[in-house]
Design a protein around this motif. Structure first.
Motif, PDB file in Angstrom:
ATOM      1  N   SER A 150      37.883  32.649  44.250  1.00 16.81           N
ATOM      2  CA  SER A 150      38.708  31.782  43.410  1.00 16.81           C
ATOM      3  C   SER A 150      40.164  31.864  43.851  1.00 16.81           C
ATOM      4  N   PRO A 151      41.033  30.980  43.322  1.00 19.24           N
ATOM      5  CA  PRO A 151      42.463  31.055  43.655  1.00 19.24           C
ATOM      6  C   PRO A 151      43.108  32.407  43.350  1.00 19.24           C
ATOM      7  N   ALA A 152      42.502  33.212  42.470  1.00 21.30           N
ATOM      8  CA  ALA A 152      43.047  34.542  42.178  1.00 21.30           C
ATOM      9  C   ALA A 152      43.000  35.456  43.388  1.00 21.30           C
ATOM     10  N   LYS A 232      43.638  49.064  36.815  1.00 17.06           N
ATOM     11  CA  LYS A 232      42.409  48.437  37.286  1.00 17.06           C
ATOM     12  C   LYS A 232      42.183  47.120  36.553  1.00 17.06           C
ATOM     13  N   TRP A 233      41.670  46.140  37.292  1.00 18.11           N
ATOM     14  CA  TRP A 233      41.302  44.834  36.737  1.00 18.11           C
ATOM     15  C   TRP A 233      39.812  44.631  36.933  1.00 18.11           C
ATOM     16  N   ARG A 234      39.108  44.232  35.865  1.00 21.37           N
ATOM     17  CA  ARG A 234      37.667  44.013  35.905  1.00 21.37           C
ATOM     18  C   ARG A 234      37.353  42.584  35.448  1.00 21.37           C
ATOM     19  N   PRO A 235      37.399  41.635  36.360  1.00 16.53           N
ATOM     20  CA  PRO A 235      37.111  40.238  35.988  1.00 16.53           C
ATOM     21  C   PRO A 235      35.612  39.993  35.847  1.00 16.53           C
ATOM     22  N   GLU A 236      35.272  38.955  35.103  1.00 15.89           N
ATOM     23  CA  GLU A 236      33.878  38.522  34.991  1.00 15.89           C
ATOM     24  C   GLU A 236      33.544  37.427  35.993  1.00 15.89           C
ATOM     25  N   SER A 237      34.480  36.509  36.211  1.00 13.64           N
ATOM     26  CA  SER A 237      34.235  35.377  37.088  1.00 13.64           C
ATOM     27  C   SER A 237      35.225  35.409  38.243  1.00 13.64           C
ATOM     28  N   THR A 238      34.721  35.593  39.464  1.00 12.31           N
ATOM     29  CA  THR A 238      35.592  35.719  40.635  1.00 12.31           C
ATOM     30  C   THR A 238      35.532  34.493  41.538  1.00 12.31           C
ATOM     31  N   GLY A 239      34.853  33.440  41.095  1.00 12.62           N
ATOM     32  CA  GLY A 239      34.751  32.228  41.900  1.00 12.62           C
ATOM     33  C   GLY A 239      34.939  31.001  41.053  1.00 12.62           C
ATOM     34  N   SER A 240      35.170  29.867  41.710  1.00 20.05           N
ATOM     35  CA  SER A 240      35.386  28.608  41.005  1.00 20.05           C
ATOM     36  C   SER A 240      34.267  27.605  41.269  1.00 20.05           C
ATOM     37  N   GLU A 241      33.216  28.043  41.965  1.00 15.29           N
ATOM     38  CA  GLU A 241      32.066  27.184  42.239  1.00 15.29           C
ATOM     39  C   GLU A 241      30.820  27.779  41.591  1.00 15.29           C
ATOM     40  N   MET A 242      29.776  26.955  41.450  1.00 16.20           N
ATOM     41  CA  MET A 242      28.484  27.435  40.973  1.00 16.20           C
ATOM     42  C   MET A 242      27.396  26.981  41.931  1.00 16.20           C
ATOM     43  N   ARG A 243      26.665  27.937  42.456  1.00 19.08           N
ATOM     44  CA  ARG A 243      25.520  27.651  43.314  1.00 19.08           C
ATOM     45  C   ARG A 243      24.340  28.474  42.819  1.00 19.08           C
ATOM     46  N   VAL A 244      23.166  27.858  42.787  1.00 17.08           N
ATOM     47  CA  VAL A 244      21.995  28.552  42.255  1.00 17.08           C
ATOM     48  C   VAL A 244      20.844  28.467  43.251  1.00 17.08           C
ATOM     49  N   LEU A 245      19.921  29.409  43.128  1.00 17.16           N
ATOM     50  CA  LEU A 245      18.723  29.451  43.960  1.00 17.16           C
ATOM     51  C   LEU A 245      17.631  28.636  43.281  1.00 17.16           C
ATOM     52  N   VAL A 255      19.509  26.724  48.245  1.00 12.00           N
ATOM     53  CA  VAL A 255      20.660  26.947  47.384  1.00 12.00           C
ATOM     54  C   VAL A 255      21.267  25.594  47.065  1.00 12.00           C
ATOM     55  N   SER A 256      21.508  25.341  45.786  1.00  7.59           N
ATOM     56  CA  SER A 256      22.003  24.046  45.357  1.00  7.59           C
ATOM     57  C   SER A 256      23.286  24.198  44.557  1.00  7.59           C
ATOM     58  N   ASP A 257      24.214  23.254  44.756  1.00  2.73           N
ATOM     59  CA  ASP A 257      25.381  23.169  43.888  1.00  2.73           C
ATOM     60  C   ASP A 257      24.935  22.658  42.526  1.00  2.73           C
ATOM     61  N   CYS A 258      25.533  23.201  41.491  1.00  2.37           N
ATOM     62  CA  CYS A 258      25.239  22.718  40.148  1.00  2.37           C
ATOM     63  C   CYS A 258      25.982  21.405  39.894  1.00  2.37           C
ATOM     64  N   ASP A 259      25.640  20.751  38.839  1.00  3.50           N
ATOM     65  CA  ASP A 259      26.337  19.537  38.421  1.00  3.50           C
ATOM     66  C   ASP A 259      26.747  19.701  36.962  1.00  3.50           C
ATOM     67  N   PRO A 260      28.027  19.967  36.662  1.00  2.00           N
ATOM     68  CA  PRO A 260      29.140  20.052  37.624  1.00  2.00           C
ATOM     69  C   PRO A 260      29.087  21.352  38.414  1.00  2.00           C
ATOM     70  N   ASP A 261      29.710  21.365  39.577  1.00  2.00           N
ATOM     71  CA  ASP A 261      29.621  22.530  40.452  1.00  2.00           C
ATOM     72  C   ASP A 261      30.783  23.490  40.274  1.00  2.00           C
ATOM     73  N   CYS A 262      31.660  23.251  39.270  1.00  2.00           N
ATOM     74  CA  CYS A 262      32.812  24.130  39.088  1.00  2.00           C
ATOM     75  C   CYS A 262      32.623  25.004  37.846  1.00  2.00           C
ATOM     76  N   ARG A 263      33.320  26.117  37.805  1.00  2.00           N
ATOM     77  CA  ARG A 263      33.308  26.999  36.649  1.00  2.00           C
ATOM     78  C   ARG A 263      34.680  27.644  36.523  1.00  2.00           C
ATOM     79  N   ARG A 264      34.958  28.175  35.356  1.00  2.00           N
ATOM     80  CA  ARG A 264      36.249  28.811  35.134  1.00  2.00           C
ATOM     81  C   ARG A 264      36.297  30.163  35.826  1.00  2.00           C
ATOM     82  N   TRP A 265      37.462  30.450  36.399  1.00  2.00           N
ATOM     83  CA  TRP A 265      37.671  31.724  37.063  1.00  2.00           C
ATOM     84  C   TRP A 265      38.736  32.503  36.316  1.00  2.00           C
ATOM     85  N   ASP A 266      38.649  33.835  36.401  1.00  2.00           N
ATOM     86  CA  ASP A 266      39.568  34.728  35.687  1.00  2.00           C
ATOM     87  C   ASP A 266      40.783  35.055  36.538  1.00  2.00           C
ATOM     88  N   PHE A 267      41.901  35.239  35.888  1.00  2.00           N
ATOM     89  CA  PHE A 267      43.029  35.910  36.530  1.00  2.00           C
ATOM     90  C   PHE A 267      43.840  36.621  35.461  1.00  2.00           C
TER      91      PHE A 267
END
Length: 328
Positions: A150-152, A232-245, A255-267
């Protein structure tokens, strides 16, 4: 201070709404599903929220303050960082802060990617029992692109072309001298800000005895911990995309992109409180503290429209330095 029992909408604009949940670093489970999913949710349909100990862990050593051409020119001229705009943190309550984000080291990122690589490989081997190692490896690499990405964790910035970087404990020391008048500052959970595809957990740093932060819980939280000089920082979401098996009808896997393929990322942000009577945070400024960075593509034409290419930013920065011989 805070009059909202849970969350409140601070503002709505062309870039989307800004929601604020005070006094707590809110987990993804509490915001609900939709775009808000932790890393553990994106490998398949069986969604399980991780325990605190299962989150990746990153050391917080450096903080960064990013600004545009107007900001860097003003900071170097004033030899001081100022917060031009007030931040709303409650009904009829706006406070001045100096805002800083976390810079994650390359070593910590590689360590987290390595741990996720092992976990994903294990899961794929269990799910795709008997599949060739080459197929497992290809699918794993595709899935891994959504973690620690993610941008973080990127060198580009959402906020401008000029980055001020300081060691966190050095900043605390300077804040203690200049704003706290020699008293050690307090570190508390200000709350959580939610945007379209971002979740910002905020730590407020303030002098002892500031009444407006009296309700804010002291650290640690599930997100930020501190032991002595170690953060220390312990994020839950480290990416801004979603891909599933996904398994097809013929038994093959992809592996497929979800629709929508974005998710919230932590910072994480550190908000250094600046009192109304002295809204300045003087810092020693040296060349090593300032660098030029690229601006994230999707953010380049946001107001106040001060985006520069890297070459333009470097040329501008050199021209600014010529006016301040003490930096050369």
């Amino acid at each position: 201070m805070f009059t909202s029992a849970k969350w409140q909408r601070i503002k709505s604009g062309f870039r989307g709404p800004e929601d604020f949940y005070p006094l707590k670093h809110v987990s993804h489970r509490e915001w609900g599903r939709g775009f808000t999913l932790p890393d553990s949710c994106v490998l398949g349909t069986n969604i399980e929220f991780p325990k605190v100990g299962e989150r990746p862990q990153f050391s917080i050593t450096n903080l960064i303050h990013v600004t545009d051409s107007n900001g860097v020119q003003g900071i170097l001229a004033d030899q001081c960082l100022k917060k031009a705009n007030l931040k709303q943190i409650g009904e009829d309550l706006k406070v001045q802060f100096s805002w800083w984000g976390v810079q994650v080291s390359q070593e910590d990122m590689e360590k987290a990617r390595g741990a996720k690589r092992e976990a994903v490989t294990k899961q794929l081997n269990q799910t795709m029992e008997g599949a060739p190692a080459r197929d497992v490896g290809s699918l794993r690499d595709s899935l891994l692109e959504q973690f620690v990405s993610s941008p973080a964790f990127l060198k580009v910035s959402n906020y401008g072309n000029f980055k001020f970087t300081y060691k966190l404990n050095d900043l605390i020391g300077e804040y203690e001298k200049s704003v706290c008048k020699g008293n050690y500052p307090e570190f508390r959970v200000l709350g959580t800000f939610k945007y379209n595809i971002e979740i910002m957990h905020t730590v407020v740093v303030h002098p002892p005895g500031v009444e407006i932060f009296g309700q804010c819980p002291p650290l640690p939280s599930e997100v930020i911990t501190r032991e002595g000089a170690e953060w220390k920082w312990r994020p839950e979401s480290t990416g801004s995309e979603m891909r599933v098996l996904i398994q097809g009808g013929d038994g093959s896997w992809r592996v497929s992109d979800c629709d929508p393929d974005c998710r919230r990322w932590d910072f994480v942000s550190f908000a250094f409180y600046l009192p109304d009577e002295n809204p300045e945070f003087p810092l020693p400024l040296e060349l090593r503290h300032v660098s030029v960075c690229e601006m994230e593509r999707s953010q380049r034409y946001r107001p106040p429209y001060t985006h520069m290419s890297r070459g333009e930013a470097e040329e501008f920065y050199l021209s600014v330095l010529k006016g301040y011989e003490r930096f050369c």
